[in-house]
Design a protein around this motif. Sequence first.
Motif, PDB file in Angstrom:
ATOM      1  N   TYR A  68      -9.277  -3.155   4.264  1.00  5.36           N
ATOM      2  CA  TYR A  68      -8.290  -4.013   3.597  1.00  5.36           C
ATOM      3  C   TYR A  68      -8.254  -5.384   4.268  1.00  5.36           C
ATOM      4  CZ  TYR A  68      -3.579  -5.259   1.754  1.00  5.36           C
ATOM      5  OH  TYR A  68      -2.498  -5.873   1.156  1.00  5.36           O
TER       6      TYR A  68
ATOM      7  N   ARG B  52      -3.531   4.303  -0.346  1.00  7.38           N
ATOM      8  CA  ARG B  52      -3.341   4.692   1.054  1.00  7.38           C
ATOM      9  C   ARG B  52      -3.111   6.186   1.242  1.00  7.38           C
ATOM     10  NH1 ARG B  52       1.263   1.354   4.334  1.00  7.38           N
ATOM     11  NH2 ARG B  52       1.641   2.733   6.117  1.00  7.38           N
TER      12      ARG B  52
ATOM     13  N   THR C  23       0.793  -1.224   0.000  1.00  7.22           N
ATOM     14  CA  THR C  23       0.000   0.000   0.000  1.00  7.22           C
ATOM     15  C   THR C  23       0.827   1.275   0.000  1.00  7.22           C
ATOM     16  OG1 THR C  23      -0.158  -0.148   2.415  1.00  7.22           O
ATOM     17  CG2 THR C  23      -1.929  -1.145   1.128  1.00  7.22           C
TER      18      THR C  23
ATOM     19  N   TRP D  18     -12.181   7.739  -2.550  1.00  7.50           N
ATOM     20  CA  TRP D  18     -11.031   7.200  -1.833  1.00  7.50           C
ATOM     21  C   TRP D  18     -10.307   8.316  -1.072  1.00  7.50           C
ATOM     22  CZ3 TRP D  18      -9.393   4.565  -6.959  1.00  7.50           C
ATOM     23  CH2 TRP D  18     -10.340   3.574  -7.263  1.00  7.50           C
TER      24      TRP D  18
ATOM     25  N   VAL E  34     -10.198  -0.816  -1.761  1.00 11.10           N
ATOM     26  CA  VAL E  34     -10.749  -0.472  -0.446  1.00 11.10           C
ATOM     27  C   VAL E  34     -10.201   0.892  -0.033  1.00 11.10           C
ATOM     28  CG1 VAL E  34     -11.066  -2.873   0.250  1.00 11.10           C
ATOM     29  CG2 VAL E  34      -8.897  -1.703   0.756  1.00 11.10           C
ATOM     30  N   SER E  35     -10.740   1.449   1.063  1.00 12.73           N
ATOM     31  CA  SER E  35     -10.398   2.815   1.416  1.00 12.73           C
ATOM     32  C   SER E  35      -9.816   2.961   2.821  1.00 12.73           C
ATOM     33  CB  SER E  35     -11.641   3.705   1.295  1.00 12.73           C
ATOM     34  OG  SER E  35     -12.696   3.219   2.099  1.00 12.73           O
ATOM     35  N   SER E  36      -9.532   1.865   3.502  1.00 10.45           N
ATOM     36  CA  SER E  36      -8.939   1.974   4.843  1.00 10.45           C
ATOM     37  C   SER E  36      -8.221   0.683   5.192  1.00 10.45           C
ATOM     38  CB  SER E  36     -10.021   2.249   5.889  1.00 10.45           C
ATOM     39  OG  SER E  36     -10.854   1.116   6.066  1.00 10.45           O
TER      40      SER E  36
ATOM     41  N   TRP F 163      -5.282  -0.807  -1.684  1.00  9.80           N
ATOM     42  CA  TRP F 163      -5.765   0.323  -0.896  1.00  9.80           C
ATOM     43  C   TRP F 163      -4.939   1.554  -1.275  1.00  9.80           C
ATOM     44  CZ3 TRP F 163      -3.765   1.001   4.754  1.00  9.80           C
ATOM     45  CH2 TRP F 163      -4.197   2.242   5.257  1.00  9.80           C
TER      46      TRP F 163
END
Length: 418
Positions: free
Chosen positions: A248, A217, A194, A418, A242-244, A215
């Motif tokens: 994740y 990040r 990430t 995101w 995903v966003s966190s 992600w």
Amino acid sequence: MGRAGRQGEWAEELPWDFGELDPEEDGLHTNELADTHRRSDEAGVNDWVYTERMMYMPHTYFVNDHRQGFREDEELREVQTPDALWLAEQDARYKMRRELFPQLSDDVFIFANFNQLYKIDPTLFRLWLRILERVPNAIIWLLRFPAAGEEHLHRVATEWAGPDVARRVVFTDVAPKHMHIKRGRIADAFLDTTECNAHTTAVDILWSGTPVLTWPRHEHKLCSRVAASVVCATGQGRAMVVSSADEYVDRAVEWATQARHEYTYDRPSALVPAILEPDVRTGYVKHRICHGPTMDIRLQLFMARDQSRLFDTHRWTRNLERGFAEAWRRWVTGEDEADDNDVECVGHELVAEDCALDKQSRRKAQWSRRIEQRIADGLATATREQRTVYAPRGGSIWILDEDDGMPAQTWVREMLGW
């Protein structure tokens, strides 16, 4: 490609795309930078980082030649129907899995990462260990890239998560490029790094059909957003981005715990060479048929890869050429000048639903509305030719795919969460 310095006026059009670049950072000129910096400091908004005007590609900025260069599936070429092709691909995965990991039982879920080990930072490694702790029948497959990293990571895994988890961090040697891509299909899922994403490696893995969990990040760090750009070009981005950190881990655990398999048996066909050897006693071939979220994504990735925008190099080239032609046209006609009001003010008004958002999400929602308004205004007066390249006066160039037409609001919003 990446962020370049200012190397002359007309050469400032740089190819990017939504996922790889934070949208709040584009569109400003050097002579605006100081004033904008002061305004940003006062408002607490860091929207002045990039001074170049960007050239947005319609699907991804990342070009590759996998469709032409890696037609490696010799065992699949004689298969004639989609169902038979999908079964043959699962057989090929099963065969290579048993050859590379003969000690693994069939219910073990294989996470993988094939990046150089310097990309594994402590925060990410803790996330991977959390995943292994929550999924006792999973391993993570890494490469000796370099070999000295194996002992170090095993030692750290033992200190942080105990010997049981550490034993499930598995290493193999680096394979030649052709075999590297081919054996990527063995993994059930690829866990992206990430801090600095997989770049070419992500494309390799997606070509093999394996889902990539990534992600993006950092909001302002290009190399942490590249894989999101790449996976979204496959059309399956929402399932793989995903966003966190928690999301994740949870998504990886969900993929592993919902995976299941069954066996089917049949006699080999006389028309198609068997990939798996039949049982010497019964003459039947044993097929391992997998199900679950990752297999749903894999089916779409593998069966559609020859039509995927990610692997369509000729289309990517045509789109970039249209962007270059528009950049040159703007230089020749003198339209390549910034409009201060257009850059600074348009679309930053608040609406009621913004009040419930955090600061970052609110900025992106405002930016999205600004772009939507620009597109709507451009459509009102655009000629047929202009509808293939959207370039508001003094702004960035948005290259539109030849089959997609003007971008819809859903296209604009796709990666802004995101």
